[in-house]
Design a protein around this motif. Structure first.
Motif, short mmCIF file in Angstrom:
data_model
loop_
_atom_site.label_atom_id
_atom_site.label_comp_id
_atom_site.label_asym_id
_atom_site.label_seq_id
_atom_site.Cartn_x
_atom_site.Cartn_y
_atom_site.Cartn_z
N GLY A 26 0.82 -1.21 0.00
CA GLY A 26 0.00 0.00 0.00
C GLY A 26 0.85 1.26 0.00
O GLY A 26 0.38 2.35 0.32
N VAL A 27 2.11 1.12 -0.35
CA VAL A 27 2.99 2.30 -0.50
C VAL A 27 2.61 3.04 -1.78
O VAL A 27 2.60 4.27 -1.83
N SER A 28 2.29 2.28 -2.83
CA SER A 28 1.85 2.86 -4.10
C SER A 28 0.33 3.00 -4.07
O SER A 28 -0.37 2.02 -3.85
N LEU A 29 -0.15 4.21 -4.28
CA LEU A 29 -1.59 4.46 -4.16
C LEU A 29 -2.11 5.27 -5.35
O LEU A 29 -1.33 5.95 -6.04
N PRO A 30 -3.42 5.22 -5.59
CA PRO A 30 -4.01 6.00 -6.69
C PRO A 30 -3.72 7.49 -6.54
O PRO A 30 -3.54 7.99 -5.42
N GLY A 31 -3.65 8.18 -7.65
CA GLY A 31 -3.52 9.63 -7.63
C GLY A 31 -2.13 10.14 -7.34
O GLY A 31 -1.91 11.35 -7.33
N MET A 32 -1.21 9.22 -7.10
CA MET A 32 0.15 9.65 -6.75
C MET A 32 1.03 9.78 -7.98
O MET A 32 0.78 9.17 -9.01
N THR A 33 2.11 10.56 -7.82
CA THR A 33 3.24 10.45 -8.73
C THR A 33 4.25 9.54 -8.06
O THR A 33 4.58 9.70 -6.88
N ILE A 34 4.70 8.51 -8.82
CA ILE A 34 5.59 7.50 -8.26
C ILE A 34 6.77 7.32 -9.21
O ILE A 34 6.58 7.13 -10.41
N VAL A 35 7.99 7.42 -8.68
CA VAL A 35 9.16 7.19 -9.54
C VAL A 35 10.10 6.20 -8.87
O VAL A 35 10.05 5.97 -7.67
N CYS A 36 10.96 5.62 -9.71
CA CYS A 36 11.97 4.68 -9.24
C CYS A 36 13.01 4.59 -10.35
O CYS A 36 12.67 4.75 -11.53
N GLY A 37 14.24 4.34 -9.98
CA GLY A 37 15.28 4.19 -10.99
C GLY A 37 15.18 2.85 -11.68
O GLY A 37 16.09 2.03 -11.60
N ASP A 38 14.07 2.64 -12.33
CA ASP A 38 13.81 1.38 -13.02
C ASP A 38 12.66 1.59 -13.99
O ASP A 38 11.62 2.12 -13.60
N SER A 39 12.85 1.17 -15.23
CA SER A 39 11.85 1.48 -16.26
C SER A 39 10.49 0.82 -15.99
O SER A 39 9.46 1.32 -16.44
#
Lengths: 220, 480
Positions: free
Chosen positions: B121-134
């Motif tokens: 539940g760290v990733s949720l709707p409406g968020m901007t989410i980035v990671c150094g991985d495509s």
């Protein structure tokens, strides 16, 4: 980051589409915790045989191209993995400019962050420059970012498009992070204080005890 | 700012809600709600941060886990490869120094970052989410804007919690109708990539819509969004709905109680408005999608399992014909041959594309009471320790082990040829991962991408084959 203003160099042609970042540097060389020293692994899969000997047919192994500063390919250069090790390997080898009809988004961004200039040209123009490149050291190209021009050995000039902001960052070798903190800190603080953002939880502490992700995606 | 009465897409809405500032040239400073870190693309970013004496601005919006470079064998043993061990230890030292939340290698929560984020539940709707991985595009399944970044951008987010970005174009891919039994989300996505190509989505964010997408569970939507990058897109998204809210509710790091209700009220506004503009639109008929497999070295080289490998002479463009010739030679295939019946050496079920409990159930449905064909190495690598544990609770591990599969610990494993799980030269795999590039699973390895159902069927018969022939009618209905 090193500035990019003007570069005169031999160009190496790799007339392939979809040159992905796994080809530029295979994953087995990503175990490093540094940015430098990756040039020897650039295009490892094509550049070396299974025993690690150089494949003499690969362009970067030919005497004329061992110091190439420019790489030209066909469409969709840098597709696939986001690994910044790809531009790091190019840079460490000595390549400061990459030219293709089109680029994958992440790779394109990553080039700018490392002082590498990615230039989009038409397929015809890329093929013409590949023809120049086939003459090796007798046919150096000059890339002038200030004027947004490429000078061919026969004197012809090809101009290219470039986003003004990115152009400036490369010309001045600016540090993005320092710029953002200097110019936008107040705006970031104001944004963070918006009441509409109150619902966003912290990653510091789970709101409920850790449990098992059980049957049918529910938690037991 | 857009006029509020202008109809907007899902992407437009999330973008607008995260613009800190728009600069003169149209570049925007975009706020990042979640930053996920792993061991391979973060060390150089932390090093620069340390050199500049800067802190991590928002450790409470950050989460780290090691996945790419971890062995998937016995976790009680230390990591053998000294370079891999150093990379993992570096991540552990960095998260400690900078106060970043971290799931340790020996914890049950460890796993592939794109499995762990949603699961927790760290990733949720409406968020901007980035990671150094495509494959960060995976998280777009929740109706978030999620995309991969390079290490310099990882550093920028660690220091400023923002990124300088240009707005992408909008593309919608609609899949309408019902898929046939035995056809999965993976088959839908492979068909989309086969249709639009690996550069088809370049410069765009794809919204997946249509009745066939609505019917997918969250695991299926994650598989779909995961491979958006294989279509060249900046990100992929599915609008959040009841399926999304039910998945998120009660997850450890999701909003709880009243906060959850408030969040849902906001998330319900995250749908594309009637009449919103898409720069590109593609429509697929779900009924026409077959169980699919790749034959070549680009994810766009897709065939229905009933199909035949292309012939170079069928292409007028000499460059295209040459590419086909080169690909056939690399893959060890004959022009015009049927793809079904091609013998495989290795079967890999895992990766951020297909390693969730639903994927394991689909594979187990084929494997129950069957054996892996002689000479085939078959492995299943759950996406997280929690997926592995849940599968053991259901007895799926027993089905896999009885069939002759290796039952391994969580990690990226054979998806990328970085850790000990690799193909050797010339070996051919049926793999549920996402990339079939030359050398991706190991130098000179040959990869055929497919769904967990199809990979399990290949393990049983020892060849690429139509999984529908092995599925009971009722099982075929249930395979999602």
């Amino acid at each position: 980051m090193e500035k990019f203003t003007r570069l005169t160099s031999v160009a190496a042609a790799l007339p392939q589409e979809n040159v992905d970042t796994d080809q530029i540097i295979p994953a087995r060389f990503l175990k490093t915790i540094q940015r430098t020293g990756l040039g020897k692994h650039l295009f490892a899969g094509q550049r070396y045989d299974a025993k690690g000997n150089e494949n003499p047919d690969f362009v970067l192994n030919k005497p004329a191209y061992r110091k190439a500063g420019i790489l030209i390919t066909l469409d969709n250069l840098g597709c696939g993995s986001s690994r910044e090790h790809a531009p790091w390997a190019l840079l460490d080898f000595g390549i400061r400019c990459v030219i293709a009809p089109s680029f994958a988004d992440i790779f394109y961004n990553n080039c700018f962050k490392n002082g590498i200039l990615p230039i989009r040209l038409s397929r015809e123009q890329c093929l013409a420059l590949m023809d120049d490149a086939s003459h090796g050291e007798n046919a150096r190209l000059t890339v002038d970012l200030e004027k947004q021009e490429i000078h061919r050995p026969d004197g012809e000039v090809i101009s290219f498009e470039m986003d003004p902001f990115r152009r400036q960052v490369l010309l001045e070798g600016l540090d993005d992070v320092a710029q953002t903190l200097k110019n936008h800190e107040q705006s970031i603080r104001e944004f963070e204080a918006r009441p509409s953002r109150a619902w966003i939880p912290s990653t510091k502490q789970a709101g409920r005890p850790q449990s098992v992700i059980g049957a049918k995606g529910e938690q037991a | 700012m857009q006029n509020p009465v202008t109809p907007r897409t899902l992407y437009d809405k999330i973008w607008d809600d995260h613009v800190v500032k728009t600069l003169e040239d149209g570049t925007s400073l975009l706020y990042i709600d979640r930053h996920l870190l792993h061991e391979v693309t973060s060390p150089q970013a932390f090093e620069s941060l340390r050199a500049a004496g800067r802190p991590v601005r928002r450790p409470d919006a950050t989460m780290a886990v090691a996945d790419h470079n971890v062995p998937t064998s016995d976790r009680s043993q230390p990591v053998e490869d000294p370079q891999s061990r150093l990379q993992i230890e570096t991540l552990e030292a960095n998260v400690k120094e900078f106060g970043v939340p971290y799931f340790p290698l020996r914890s049950r929560q460890q796993g592939i970052v794109h499995v762990v984020g949603p699961e927790q539940g760290v990733s949720l709707p409406g968020m901007t989410i980035v990671c150094g991985d495509s494959h960060t595009s995976t998280h777009g399944a929740f109706g978030s804007l999620a995309f991969g970044i390079g290490t310099s951008e990882v550093e920028h987010v660690l220091a400023t919690q923002t990124l300088l970005q240009k707005r992408s174009k909008n593309m919608r891919v609609r899949v309408e109708g019902d898929v046939a039994p035995g056809v999965t989300a993976k088959d839908i996505m492979l068909s989309i990539i086969g249709r639009i190509g690996t550069a088809g989505g370049t410069g765009h964010v794809i919204e997946f819509a249509g009745s066939a997408i609505r019917k997918l569970d969250m695991a299926g939507r994650m598989t779909l969004c995961n491979m958006s990058i294989e279509a060249g897109a900046r990100a992929g998204m599915v609008a959040p709905d009841e399926t999304t809210f039910n998945y998120v509710k009660g997850r450890p790091f999701a909003p709880q109680g009243e906060a959850f209700e408030q969040a849902v009220a906001y998330w319900k506004t995250l749908t594309t408005d009637e009449g919103a503009h898409f720069d590109e639109e593609v429509v697929l008929d779900a009924a026409e999608i077959s169980p699919s497999v790749t034959w070549g070295t680009s994810p766009e080289d897709v065939l229905p399992i009933t199909g035949t490998v292309p012939r170079p002479e069928d292409f007028a463009d000499p460059a295209k014909a040459e590419r086909i010739r080169r690909t056939l030679a690399y893959m060890g295939l004959e022009a015009g041959q049927k793809i079904a019946g091609t013998p495989v050496d290795v079967v890999f079920i895992g990766s951020c594309t297909n390693s969730r409990i639903e994927d394991l159930r689909a594979a187990a449905a084929v494997l129950k009471g069957r054996k892996v064909a002689e000479g085939v190495r078959a492995m299943v690598v759950p996406g997280s320790g929690l997926v592995r544990y849940a599968a053991e609770e259901e007895g799926l591990d027993k089905i896999f082990r009885d069939a002759g599969f290796e039952w391994r610990e969580a990690g990226c494993s054979m998806c990328l040829g970085m850790n000990p799980d690799k193909l050797s030269a010339g070996q051919r795999s049926a793999s549920t991962s996402n990339r079939n590039f030359e050398g991706r699973q190991g130098p000179d390895g040959r990869t055929h991408l497919c769904s967990p159902t199809m990979a399990a069927a290949a393990a049983v018969t020892g060849t690429l084959c139509d999984a529908r022939d092995l599925l009971e009618p009722t099982m075929a209905e249930g395979a999602a």
